[in-house]
Design a protein around this motif. Sequence first.
Motif, PDB file in Angstrom:
ATOM      1  N   PRO A  92       0.740   3.653  32.223  1.00  0.00           N
ATOM      2  CA  PRO A  92       0.911   3.846  30.573  1.00  0.00           C
ATOM      3  C   PRO A  92       1.314   4.744  30.037  1.00  0.00           C
ATOM      4  N   ALA A  93       2.315   3.577  28.774  1.00  0.00           N
ATOM      5  CA  ALA A  93       3.136   3.910  27.921  1.00  0.00           C
ATOM      6  C   ALA A  93       2.665   3.538  26.743  1.00  0.00           C
ATOM      7  N   GLY A  94       2.842   4.620  25.859  1.00  0.00           N
ATOM      8  CA  GLY A  94       3.207   4.214  24.068  1.00  0.00           C
ATOM      9  C   GLY A  94       4.102   4.953  23.458  1.00  0.00           C
ATOM     10  N   ARG A  95       4.176   4.553  21.874  1.00  0.00           N
ATOM     11  CA  ARG A  95       4.827   5.226  21.392  1.00  0.00           C
ATOM     12  C   ARG A  95       3.771   5.929  20.020  1.00  0.00           C
ATOM     13  N   LEU A  96       4.859   7.230  19.267  1.00  0.00           N
ATOM     14  CA  LEU A  96       3.772   7.515  18.779  1.00  0.00           C
ATOM     15  C   LEU A  96       4.564   8.180  17.243  1.00  0.00           C
ATOM     16  N   ASN A  97       4.116   7.740  16.328  1.00  0.00           N
ATOM     17  CA  ASN A  97       5.185   8.141  14.786  1.00  0.00           C
ATOM     18  C   ASN A  97       4.745   9.581  14.584  1.00  0.00           C
ATOM     19  N   GLN A  98       6.603  10.059  14.536  1.00  0.00           N
ATOM     20  CA  GLN A  98       6.207  11.674  14.009  1.00  0.00           C
ATOM     21  C   GLN A  98       5.849  12.641  13.264  1.00  0.00           C
ATOM     22  N   ALA A  99       5.879  11.540  11.425  1.00  0.00           N
ATOM     23  CA  ALA A  99       5.515  11.421  10.837  1.00  0.00           C
ATOM     24  C   ALA A  99       3.805  11.508  10.747  1.00  0.00           C
ATOM     25  N   GLN A 100       3.250  10.864  11.011  1.00  0.00           N
ATOM     26  CA  GLN A 100       1.897  10.778  11.809  1.00  0.00           C
ATOM     27  C   GLN A 100       1.643  12.303  12.547  1.00  0.00           C
ATOM     28  N   MET A 101       1.722  11.978  13.400  1.00  0.00           N
ATOM     29  CA  MET A 101       1.976  13.380  14.086  1.00  0.00           C
ATOM     30  C   MET A 101       1.488  14.323  13.472  1.00  0.00           C
ATOM     31  N   VAL A 102       2.378  14.693  12.750  1.00  0.00           N
ATOM     32  CA  VAL A 102       2.447  15.594  11.731  1.00  0.00           C
ATOM     33  C   VAL A 102       1.269  16.318  10.605  1.00  0.00           C
ATOM     34  N   THR A 103       0.940  14.921  10.073  1.00  0.00           N
ATOM     35  CA  THR A 103       0.203  14.936   9.296  1.00  0.00           C
ATOM     36  C   THR A 103      -1.503  15.155   9.881  1.00  0.00           C
ATOM     37  N   ARG A 104      -1.360  14.591  10.856  1.00  0.00           N
ATOM     38  CA  ARG A 104      -2.860  14.751  11.897  1.00  0.00           C
ATOM     39  C   ARG A 104      -2.717  15.983  12.157  1.00  0.00           C
ATOM     40  N   LEU A 105      -1.648  16.568  12.489  1.00  0.00           N
ATOM     41  CA  LEU A 105      -2.321  18.349  12.927  1.00  0.00           C
ATOM     42  C   LEU A 105      -2.201  19.046  11.301  1.00  0.00           C
ATOM     43  N   ASN A 106      -1.474  19.078  10.661  1.00  0.00           N
ATOM     44  CA  ASN A 106      -1.985  19.438   9.390  1.00  0.00           C
ATOM     45  C   ASN A 106      -2.989  19.727   8.765  1.00  0.00           C
ATOM     46  N   ALA A 107      -3.696  18.264   8.943  1.00  0.00           N
ATOM     47  CA  ALA A 107      -4.833  18.380   8.871  1.00  0.00           C
ATOM     48  C   ALA A 107      -6.059  19.034   9.617  1.00  0.00           C
ATOM     49  N   GLY A 108      -6.316  19.019  11.160  1.00  0.00           N
ATOM     50  CA  GLY A 108      -6.564  19.526  12.028  1.00  0.00           C
ATOM     51  C   GLY A 108      -6.425  21.584  11.420  1.00  0.00           C
ATOM     52  N   LEU A 109      -4.812  21.945  11.318  1.00  0.00           N
ATOM     53  CA  LEU A 109      -5.130  23.176  10.924  1.00  0.00           C
ATOM     54  C   LEU A 109      -6.042  24.112   9.375  1.00  0.00           C
ATOM     55  N   GLU A 110      -5.613  22.865   8.120  1.00  0.00           N
ATOM     56  CA  GLU A 110      -6.643  22.624   6.957  1.00  0.00           C
ATOM     57  C   GLU A 110      -8.644  23.262   7.520  1.00  0.00           C
ATOM     58  N   LYS A 111      -8.555  22.144   8.352  1.00  0.00           N
ATOM     59  CA  LYS A 111     -10.368  22.332   9.064  1.00  0.00           C
ATOM     60  C   LYS A 111     -10.327  23.480   9.466  1.00  0.00           C
ATOM     61  N   ARG A 112      -9.343  23.650  10.466  1.00  0.00           N
ATOM     62  CA  ARG A 112      -9.861  25.192  10.693  1.00  0.00           C
ATOM     63  C   ARG A 112      -9.583  26.695   9.658  1.00  0.00           C
ATOM     64  N   PHE A 113      -8.219  26.300   9.228  1.00  0.00           N
ATOM     65  CA  PHE A 113      -8.065  27.822   7.968  1.00  0.00           C
ATOM     66  C   PHE A 113      -7.633  27.511   7.096  1.00  0.00           C
ATOM     67  N   GLY A 114      -8.033  26.300   6.465  1.00  0.00           N
ATOM     68  CA  GLY A 114      -8.222  26.669   4.978  1.00  0.00           C
ATOM     69  C   GLY A 114      -6.888  25.746   4.312  1.00  0.00           C
ATOM     70  N   GLU A 115      -6.720  25.285   3.360  1.00  0.00           N
ATOM     71  CA  GLU A 115      -5.914  24.475   2.582  1.00  0.00           C
ATOM     72  C   GLU A 115      -4.172  25.266   2.439  1.00  0.00           C
ATOM     73  N   GLY A 116      -3.614  24.025   2.845  1.00  0.00           N
ATOM     74  CA  GLY A 116      -2.146  24.726   3.300  1.00  0.00           C
ATOM     75  C   GLY A 116      -1.348  23.466   3.648  1.00  0.00           C
ATOM     76  N   LYS A 117      -0.110  23.573   3.563  1.00  0.00           N
ATOM     77  CA  LYS A 117       0.603  22.649   4.519  1.00  0.00           C
ATOM     78  C   LYS A 117       1.292  23.619   5.758  1.00  0.00           C
ATOM     79  N   TRP A 118       0.426  23.829   6.945  1.00  0.00           N
ATOM     80  CA  TRP A 118       1.089  24.962   8.087  1.00  0.00           C
ATOM     81  C   TRP A 118       1.907  24.746   8.461  1.00  0.00           C
ATOM     82  N   LEU A 119       1.761  23.643   8.658  1.00  0.00           N
ATOM     83  CA  LEU A 119       2.654  22.884   9.930  1.00  0.00           C
ATOM     84  C   LEU A 119       4.326  22.467   8.595  1.00  0.00           C
ATOM     85  N   LEU A 120       5.621  22.869   8.730  1.00  0.00           N
ATOM     86  CA  LEU A 120       6.672  23.042   8.426  1.00  0.00           C
ATOM     87  C   LEU A 120       7.115  21.077   8.681  1.00  0.00           C
ATOM     88  N   GLY A 121       7.126  20.887  10.101  1.00  0.00           N
ATOM     89  CA  GLY A 121       7.513  19.816  10.750  1.00  0.00           C
ATOM     90  C   GLY A 121       7.919  20.046  12.203  1.00  0.00           C
TER      91      GLY A 121
END
Length: 565
Positions: free
Chosen positions: A387-416
């Motif tokens: 099993p192998a693959g590649r990750l896009n770091q910018a897309q990962m940050v966007t997805r993680l921040n969206a998850g944090l917004e869903k839990r804690f409200g609007e804001g850029k919780w993850l600086l990077g």
Amino acid sequence: MTDFLISRRGLASWVAAILLAACGSAPPGPATSTGASPAPVASVAPAKARPRLLVFLVVDGLPQRQVLAYRDQLAPDGFARFLDHGAWFAEAHYGHAFTVTAAGHATMLTGASPDRTGIIGNDWRDPASGTPVYNTGDTTAHYIGNPTVPFDGTSPRNLKVESVGDVLRRADPRSKVIAISGKDRGAILPAGKSGVAYMYMTHSGQFASTTYYMQQHPAWVTQFNARKPADRYFHTEWKALLPEAAYANSIPDNQPWFGTRGGLPLPMAGGPDAAPGPAFYRSLLPSPFADALALEFARAAIAGEGLGRDDSPDILVLSLSGHDYVNHAWSAESRMSHDHFLQLDRLLQSFFHDLDAGVGAGNYVAVLTADHGFMPAPEVAAANGEPAGRLNQAQMVTRLNAGLEKRFGEGKWLLGVSASSLLLDKRLIAQKKLDADAVAQELRTLALALPGIGSAYTRSELLSGSRAGAPFFEASRRSWHPDVSGEVQYTLKPFWMFGTSTATHGSPHEYDNHVPLMFWGPAWMRAGRVDTPVDMVDVAPTLAGMLGVAAPVASEGKPLPIPVP
């Protein structure tokens, strides 16, 4: 795969006789031809017990598996000098998880992992502001005779610990420590605080130091650069060393999934230019020619600085950067990498011949290792059923921040992403009056749900050790520094990577942490293979013992079980 565990016995009795050098409050200034030497603060071991010169060779991005894979194609006295006539460790590993160039170069001669050195990656983010930080960045210093741009490395100010060279120069100010590399971090970090670093300049094809070390180059450097040795490769080709059949077990050239298309023969980029320029000088890095230039500059340094000429031991660090560039472009399994390794083998044989003649075969110890290994390209791993693959770091940050917004409200919780950690906006967390650990725990949960993420640990877990024994926890802890890193430290699953290069490194897995570690010096060791597993933090205290000084203060390693005469 479990974390690498250290299991070894102590060195032979001669290490017990080492005279400990007292540790001053600060390391001496750089050892330059133009600066004053610091005052001695400690005695040293008898000169006859020490090599006159320690030659410390680093092949950037060389996994142990490559050294043994091509053993039948080696020249008689390159890598084979170590394998046939030296002491070499078959199981040398880095114990930290984020196996990248700066972290490895900082560890080798300090005996300390990133959790002590503060060099957690090649770059990271300032924990307060989120702004990028380069591992050897220092805006107060600049290159001599060459332009300096943002993110250039110019000093060791971010290195939080001392090196073997710092201890040696404090004990004996006559000793010199010179480090040379195709990369700034490959020279600056091993040089420590009081050595002198010289780097290959892609703007000019020269080797240059910085104003951290001196205001102008000594005459031998000026004379070397005036000859413009890089220009001899203008419009030349990198040609295969052996017939085509010799590369039957390597991946052929010009694979469609190569991040950089290429095959042998490979012309050095000159294009229609009538004279060498920056594009040409950059093109030498992923080839044998930049390493040939570094070895040529090392010969000039030995002569110009008189290294190994007296009873005050000197250190020459030579970090050969080409293999890392080649492996990023075409992978360690490629014919390009295979041939580059063989080309380097022949270059080392010539260099050793000159060392024997100039310094004397009985006067120096040579060590060869690597700052990290290299993963197989995901396409190669997938073809082998992994099993192998590649990750896009910018897309990962966007997805993680969206998850944090869903839990804690609007804001850029993850600086990077900061090195191999995730950096939260602590000011926003405080503003919203949230529990920082609760936010980090949620981020950890979100990260583990992403494809390719293998483990993740929060700041509180790393500080308390509460997850000790969990997969890669110890390796992650050793890559995380409380003053520099983010709130969640992560590792990737095997054969996963960030980015679009053909292959990379930076994981705690065997292919990235298993590196060559080989010694040669018949007066100080017997030849033979050592199968005892060792950690790369053991190198610094071992070399300090050979040089008759104390191990660096932050060193966490133990002397290697080198077979002695």
